[in-house]
Scaffold this active site. Structure first.
Site, mmCIF file in Angstrom:
data_model
loop_
_atom_site.group_PDB
_atom_site.id
_atom_site.type_symbol
_atom_site.label_atom_id
_atom_site.label_comp_id
_atom_site.label_asym_id
_atom_site.label_seq_id
_atom_site.Cartn_x
_atom_site.Cartn_y
_atom_site.Cartn_z
ATOM 1 N N CYS A 117 -1.284 -0.609 0.619
ATOM 2 C CA CYS A 117 -1.262 -1.506 1.353
ATOM 3 C C CYS A 117 -2.871 -1.873 1.351
ATOM 4 C CB CYS A 117 -0.834 -1.265 2.640
ATOM 5 S SG CYS A 117 -0.492 -2.832 3.684
ATOM 6 N N HIS A 153 4.712 0.476 2.036
ATOM 7 C CA HIS A 153 4.536 1.812 2.340
ATOM 8 C C HIS A 153 5.566 2.881 1.764
ATOM 9 C CE1 HIS A 153 0.836 1.024 5.164
ATOM 10 N NE2 HIS A 153 1.551 -0.131 5.409
ATOM 11 N N GLU A 200 5.456 5.789 1.611
ATOM 12 C CA GLU A 200 5.531 7.032 2.455
ATOM 13 C C GLU A 200 6.659 7.189 3.518
ATOM 14 O OE1 GLU A 200 2.949 4.684 2.754
ATOM 15 O OE2 GLU A 200 1.967 4.545 4.672
HETATM 16 N N1 GLN Z 1 -5.017 -5.028 7.423
HETATM 17 C C1 GLN Z 1 -4.205 -5.161 6.212
HETATM 18 C C2 GLN Z 1 -2.958 -6.262 6.377
HETATM 19 O O1 GLN Z 1 -2.852 -6.589 7.538
HETATM 20 C C3 GLN Z 1 -3.585 -4.100 5.462
HETATM 21 C C4 GLN Z 1 -2.766 -3.549 6.561
HETATM 22 C C5 GLN Z 1 -1.893 -2.034 6.144
HETATM 23 O O2 GLN Z 1 -2.861 -1.404 5.278
HETATM 24 N N2 GLN Z 1 -0.928 -1.729 6.540
HETATM 25 O O3 GLN Z 1 -2.655 -6.901 5.488
#
Ligand code: GLN
Length: 572
Positions: A395, A521, A523
């Site tokens: 992310c 994600h 995970e």
């Molecule tokens: N802050 C970034 C976004 O909102 C990444 C979010 C995250 O890593 N979950 O896109």
């Protein structure tokens, strides 16, 4: 409107409360129980009830709450659901995580609609009915479920958990004793001066529960050592439970995945089944020993490797819980032990990069929000890219990898995300179009499962052995499509896309052993019994890197050669 839903007669409910102190491992105890029941062939559902007023933990800081676990249907939930996912095969959706905020929100909405027909709306019965209905809904959601295990967050004695305890007290009245039992997890501390374990806090905690009308059937006592018989019998006498129902819960030695086996050796699952009327003759035997085999594998690693995790919240145990565990699962796949070097990205500077990273075998930048620590993440990624160290960005870890690439390979020194620099001349990461007009914070990100199409011939295609995958998201920003062509032309390629929205979901670096960034994600879906393909292959690349380093002279030399050729490339 039906005030109370009905329960299928087959379903049995197990309520787990906690006493004395928080952080005694209630989530792991609940997940372990689910695991043990499943291994005997039962079908379980697990749910968490949190007494806080927030509608969900999505708006809470990791300092308050640890990780936010995202379900397939896009709910931002308590991190205990992550444990439930890793230890069991139970279905987890937004139904499985409930908070006081959600309960009141639903009741107040109904009141405003006039559904209560002029009556006064009260904690009993309206709030308690809503709590009970949430539990029934989980039991009824999946018709095959044998047991619903409900974890009540917080500690007995807290003001805010009283409506939940009242609701679960009523639950036994409604369903009958053959269908409902109570488990209470407490602490039996050893006072060092006295040198012996003390039962008083447990006695008091059970009294608190009794005051609310709940007599626990089973006590799980968190202790330093397995409780001796005399102590179990003392607790039994004072707390009105059978001696066999005083279960010791001790720290596991090597891996948290030993917890179900520890609970099995204490006969936790047998006692649960006993209370539901099973006898040694009718109790189903162990059907599935896959967990035992996994633990055996964990306890016999063939080597160890070190993965650096560069994030803002590394000082907290739980902020990246699922990421650490995903990495451990990758370790299980290769039978290696994964050590973590947790680095606060705010402390990473150009001067100390080599000192920090020279001994690591892989670098991971996890998700995150806000600018603090971003520079350190960029430096870590540059180090991984230039030194051919396996890199996995999740992310924000993808977004920073893209920023680093534009700055240092393509030469756009001011490239940035509009999350951190709204006025940047090179907004390589920008807000998702449908996010721009949103003003509410809670539950408004791009959340939950989306399909992603993989490009053939890429590292990720090799990992998944598939071209269509489903992964979970939690973000507001994405790669700006206007920069994709330039990025790919320079060697950072798009390896996965969400076709419908034309969004880049995965990038990977050519000419690097393993450098992958995902907008999703992974995970959240990895399990020790089924390691996520990306964690598996990232750890595989880290093992290869570690092994190459160990060959006399070879590792270092090849790294230097790579570094040189990169420098020549970017100078030309
Ligand atoms: N802050 C970034 C976004 O909102 C990444 C979010 C995250 O890593 N979950 O896109």
């Amino acid at each position: 409107m039906k005030e109370i839903e009905e329960s299928s007669s087959k379903v049995r409910y197990i309520f787990v409360t906690g006493g004395v102190a928080s952080s005694l491992g209630k989530g792991i105890a609940v997940a372990s129980l689910g695991n043990l029941l499943e291994s005997r062939g039962f079908k379980v559902a697990l749910m968490k009830m949190d007494p806080y007023i927030n509608v969900d933990p999505g708006t809470m800081s990791p300092f308050q709450h640890g990780e936010v676990y995202v379900t397939r249907d896009g709910a931002e939930t308590d991190l205990d659901l992550g444990y439930y996912n890793r230890y069991t095969n139970s279905k987890l959706t937004r139904l499985n995580s409930v908070s006081t905020g959600q309960i009141y929100e639903a009741v107040i909405k109904r009141e405003r609609r006039g559904d209560y027909l002029g009556r006064t709306v009260q904690v009993i019965p309206h709030i308690t009915n809503e709590i009970k209905n949430r539990i029934y809904r989980v039991g009824n959601h999946d018709m095959d479920v044998d047991f619903v295990i409900i974890e009540i967050g917080g500690t007995v004695g807290d003001i805010e958990s009283v409506p939940f305890l009242e609701a679960i007290r009523q639950f036994r009245q409604d369903q009958g004793r053959n269908h409902v039992i109570y488990v209470h997890l407490t602490l039996v501390p050893t006072i060092s001066a006295a040198g012996e374990p003390k039962t008083k806090p447990t006695q008091h905690s059970v009294k608190e529960l009794l005051k609310l009308g709940i007599q626990p059937n089973i006590l799980i006592c968190r202790t330093q050592n397995v409780l001796p018989r005399e102590l179990k019998s003392k607790i039994s006498l004072f707390c009105n439970v059978l001696e066999e129902d005083v279960i010791s819960s001790v720290d596991v030695e090597h891996s948290i995945y030993e917890a179900p086996l520890m609970y099995r050796s204490e006969k936790f699952d047998e006692r649960i089944l006993f209370h539901f009327g099973f006898t040694p003759e009718t109790m189903p035997a162990l059907k599935d020993d896959s967990w035992d085999r996994i633990v055996k594998r964990i306890l016999e690693p063939r080597r160890s490797i070190t993965i650096a995790v560069a994030g803002k919240y590394v000082s907290l145990q739980d902020a990246y819980r699922s990421v650490y565990e995903g990495l451990m699962h990758g370790g299980i796949a290769h039978q290696v032990e994964v050590h973590f070097l947790k680095i606060d990205s705010e402390n990473i500077q150009a001067e100390n990069l080599d000192e920090i990273f020279h001994d690591v075998d892989g670098i991971l930048v996890p998700g995150g929000f806000g600018e603090r620590g971003v520079d350190g993440k960029l430096l870590s990624i540059q180090y991984a890219r230039e030194n051919q160290v396996p890199y996995f960005g999740i992310c924000l870890g993808l977004q920073t990898a893209v920023i680093e690439f534009f700055r240092n390979v393509i030469g756009l020194k001011e490239a940035h995300s509009t999350e951190f620099a709204p006025e940047t001349p090179h907004p390589v990461i920008t807000m998702l179009e449908n996010q721009v007009s949103i003003t509410d914070f809670g539950g408004t990100m791009r959340l939950g499962e989306y399909p992603c199409t993989l490009r053939e011939g890429t590292l990720v295609h090799k990992a998944y052995q598939d071209t269509h995958i489903l992964e979970r998201h939690r973000h507001r920003y994405e790669l700006n499509s206007q920069y994709v062509e330039q990025m790919e032309a320079n060697g950072l390629i798009v390896a996965g896309r969400y076709m419908e929205g034309d969004l880049v979901e995965i990038v990977e670096l050519k000419d690097h052993p393993w450098f992958v960034g995902t907008q999703f994600h992974p995970e959240f879906i990895s399990k020790p019994t089924n390691p996520h393909p990306l964690f598996r292959d990232f750890i595989g690349a880290a093992v290869a890197y570690a092994e190459a380093k160990a060959l006399p002279g070879k590792g270092k030399k090849s790294r230097e050669i790579v570094k040189e050729s990169k420098e020549t490339k970017s100078n030309s």
